[in-house]
Motif scaffolding. Structure first.
Motif, PDB file in Angstrom:
ATOM      1  N   LEU A  78       0.824  -1.202   0.000  1.00 15.88           N
ATOM      2  CA  LEU A  78       0.000   0.000   0.000  1.00 15.88           C
ATOM      3  C   LEU A  78       0.860   1.256   0.000  1.00 15.88           C
ATOM      4  N   MET A  79       1.920   1.259   0.785  1.00 12.60           N
ATOM      5  CA  MET A  79       2.800   2.435   0.841  1.00 12.60           C
ATOM      6  C   MET A  79       3.494   2.664  -0.507  1.00 12.60           C
ATOM      7  N   THR A  80       3.959   1.587  -1.110  1.00 10.03           N
ATOM      8  CA  THR A  80       4.630   1.713  -2.405  1.00 10.03           C
ATOM      9  C   THR A  80       3.653   2.216  -3.465  1.00 10.03           C
ATOM     10  N   GLU A  81       2.487   1.580  -3.535  1.00 12.30           N
ATOM     11  CA  GLU A  81       1.490   1.988  -4.521  1.00 12.30           C
ATOM     12  C   GLU A  81       0.990   3.397  -4.232  1.00 12.30           C
ATOM     13  N   GLY A  82       0.805   3.705  -2.955  1.00  8.77           N
ATOM     14  CA  GLY A  82       0.329   5.034  -2.572  1.00  8.77           C
ATOM     15  C   GLY A  82       1.319   6.125  -2.949  1.00  8.77           C
ATOM     16  N   PHE A  83       2.586   5.878  -2.717  1.00  5.79           N
ATOM     17  CA  PHE A  83       3.603   6.863  -3.088  1.00  5.79           C
ATOM     18  C   PHE A  83       3.606   7.094  -4.596  1.00  5.79           C
ATOM     19  N   PHE A  84       3.603   6.014  -5.354  1.00  6.17           N
ATOM     20  CA  PHE A  84       3.628   6.125  -6.807  1.00  6.17           C
ATOM     21  C   PHE A  84       2.379   6.837  -7.322  1.00  6.17           C
ATOM     22  N   LEU A  85       1.217   6.454  -6.792  1.00  5.48           N
ATOM     23  CA  LEU A  85      -0.045   7.067  -7.206  1.00  5.48           C
ATOM     24  C   LEU A  85      -0.093   8.540  -6.808  1.00  5.48           C
ATOM     25  N   ALA A  86       0.376   8.866  -5.606  1.00  2.00           N
ATOM     26  CA  ALA A  86       0.385  10.265  -5.163  1.00  2.00           C
ATOM     27  C   ALA A  86       1.292  11.111  -6.052  1.00  2.00           C
ATOM     28  N   PHE A  87       2.401  10.556  -6.459  1.00  2.00           N
ATOM     29  CA  PHE A  87       3.309  11.273  -7.351  1.00  2.00           C
ATOM     30  C   PHE A  87       2.628  11.560  -8.692  1.00  2.00           C
ATOM     31  N   LEU A  88       1.974  10.542  -9.251  1.00  2.00           N
ATOM     32  CA  LEU A  88       1.288  10.728 -10.530  1.00  2.00           C
ATOM     33  C   LEU A  88       0.120  11.708 -10.413  1.00  2.00           C
ATOM     34  N   VAL A  89      -0.625  11.620  -9.328  1.00  2.00           N
ATOM     35  CA  VAL A  89      -1.732  12.543  -9.124  1.00  2.00           C
ATOM     36  C   VAL A  89      -1.197  13.970  -8.977  1.00  2.00           C
ATOM     37  N   GLY A  90      -0.106  14.121  -8.265  1.00  2.00           N
ATOM     38  CA  GLY A  90       0.512  15.444  -8.126  1.00  2.00           C
ATOM     39  C   GLY A  90       0.905  16.028  -9.465  1.00  2.00           C
ATOM     40  N   LEU A  91       1.505  15.199 -10.308  1.00  2.00           N
ATOM     41  CA  LEU A  91       1.873  15.666 -11.649  1.00  2.00           C
ATOM     42  C   LEU A  91       0.637  16.048 -12.458  1.00  2.00           C
ATOM     43  N   ALA A  92      -0.410  15.215 -12.374  1.00  2.00           N
ATOM     44  CA  ALA A  92      -1.635  15.501 -13.122  1.00  2.00           C
ATOM     45  C   ALA A  92      -2.293  16.799 -12.629  1.00  2.00           C
ATOM     46  N   ASP A  98      -1.958  24.264 -14.643  1.00  2.00           N
ATOM     47  CA  ASP A  98      -1.380  25.048 -15.740  1.00  2.00           C
ATOM     48  C   ASP A  98      -2.403  25.275 -16.849  1.00  2.00           C
ATOM     49  N   LEU A  99      -3.158  24.234 -17.205  1.00  2.00           N
ATOM     50  CA  LEU A  99      -4.180  24.376 -18.242  1.00  2.00           C
ATOM     51  C   LEU A  99      -5.263  25.363 -17.826  1.00  2.00           C
ATOM     52  N   ILE A 100      -5.689  25.295 -16.579  1.00  2.00           N
ATOM     53  CA  ILE A 100      -6.711  26.227 -16.094  1.00  2.00           C
ATOM     54  C   ILE A 100      -6.181  27.657 -16.126  1.00  2.00           C
ATOM     55  N   SER A 101      -4.943  27.846 -15.708  1.00  2.00           N
ATOM     56  CA  SER A 101      -4.352  29.196 -15.717  1.00  2.00           C
ATOM     57  C   SER A 101      -4.275  29.753 -17.129  1.00  2.00           C
ATOM     58  N   VAL A 102      -3.861  28.918 -18.073  1.00  2.00           N
ATOM     59  CA  VAL A 102      -3.778  29.359 -19.467  1.00  2.00           C
ATOM     60  C   VAL A 102      -5.172  29.703 -19.996  1.00  2.00           C
ATOM     61  N   ALA A 103      -6.157  28.850 -19.704  1.00  2.00           N
ATOM     62  CA  ALA A 103      -7.526  29.087 -20.176  1.00  2.00           C
ATOM     63  C   ALA A 103      -8.088  30.375 -19.581  1.00  2.00           C
ATOM     64  N   LYS A 104      -7.838  30.622 -18.312  1.00  2.00           N
ATOM     65  CA  LYS A 104      -8.352  31.830 -17.667  1.00  2.00           C
ATOM     66  C   LYS A 104      -7.692  33.085 -18.255  1.00  2.00           C
ATOM     67  N   GLU A 105      -6.411  33.005 -18.511  1.00  2.00           N
ATOM     68  CA  GLU A 105      -5.715  34.161 -19.074  1.00  2.00           C
ATOM     69  C   GLU A 105      -6.155  34.432 -20.512  1.00  2.00           C
ATOM     70  N   LYS A 106      -6.384  33.359 -21.251  1.00  2.00           N
ATOM     71  CA  LYS A 106      -6.711  33.510 -22.669  1.00  2.00           C
ATOM     72  C   LYS A 106      -8.182  33.896 -22.869  1.00  2.00           C
ATOM     73  N   TRP A 107      -9.132  33.178 -22.191  1.00  2.00           N
ATOM     74  CA  TRP A 107     -10.548  33.377 -22.465  1.00  2.00           C
ATOM     75  C   TRP A 107     -11.264  34.265 -21.440  1.00  2.00           C
ATOM     76  N   PHE A 108     -10.764  34.296 -20.229  1.00  2.00           N
ATOM     77  CA  PHE A 108     -11.461  35.030 -19.167  1.00  2.00           C
ATOM     78  C   PHE A 108     -10.561  36.076 -18.511  1.00  2.00           C
ATOM     79  N   ALA A 109      -9.825  36.795 -19.282  1.00  2.00           N
ATOM     80  CA  ALA A 109      -8.881  37.767 -18.736  1.00  2.00           C
ATOM     81  C   ALA A 109      -9.594  38.885 -17.972  1.00  2.00           C
ATOM     82  N   ASP A 110     -10.763  39.293 -18.432  1.00  3.04           N
ATOM     83  CA  ASP A 110     -11.453  40.406 -17.792  1.00  3.04           C
ATOM     84  C   ASP A 110     -12.187  39.993 -16.496  1.00  3.04           C
ATOM     85  N   CYS A 111     -12.531  38.690 -16.320  1.00  3.18           N
ATOM     86  CA  CYS A 111     -13.198  38.247 -15.081  1.00  3.18           C
ATOM     87  C   CYS A 111     -12.418  37.085 -14.452  1.00  3.18           C
TER      88      CYS A 111
END
Length: 152
Positions: A78-92, A98-111
């Protein structure tokens, strides 16, 4: 002939004169066999009772040791799988941020702040709904389990 049989034969020979007084010579062998079998069963039952608790305790200790070994193995996995899964979730999550920030800057800059607050409210709502669903699911399982044990 087992040791128990030898001991019982010796005891019966010692009690032979008592048996002769209370039984006829024809019944003597039957009486001796019946007494021997009765004593055999009594001795066997006493031995069983004496060692039953000891055997049960030893079996319980062995089962607990095996259960602990299994728990440690499962915990390691569980610890091994949990560490690996937590790392992948963190990356995701990092990539999604980053995608949300780009979308907000590009499409919703005024609000920008308003979109952030709405997204935060939606995410908190999803988290709360998930928590409430999981909580009630476990409560329901506990209630059902108690009902099953009452029926038994």
């Amino acid at each position: 002939m087992s040791e128990l049989d030898k001991v019982l034969d010796t005891v019966m020979r010692l009690k032979e004169d008592i048996i002769e007084k209370s039984a006829s010579s024809e019944d003597k062998n039957e009486v001796m066999d019946a007494l021997k079998e009765q004593k055999r069963q009594r001795i066997i039952n006493e031995i069983k009772e004496e060692y039953k608790q000891q055997v049960m305790q030893e079996a319980d200790i062995e089962m607990k040791k095996e259960l602990n070994r299994q728990k440690i193995t499962e915990l390691k996995n569980l610890m091994t799988e949990g560490f690996f899964l937590a790392f992948l979730v963190g990356l995701a999550v990092n990539q999604a941020t980053d995608l949300i920030s780009v979308a907000k800057e590009k499409w919703f800059a005024d609000c920008y702040v308003l979109v952030t607050l709405i997204a935060l409210a939606v995410l908190i709502g999803i988290c709360l709904c998930t928590y409430i669903y999981t909580f009630f699911k476990k409560v329901y399982a506990l209630i059902i389990d108690k009902d099953i044990t009452k029926k038994e």
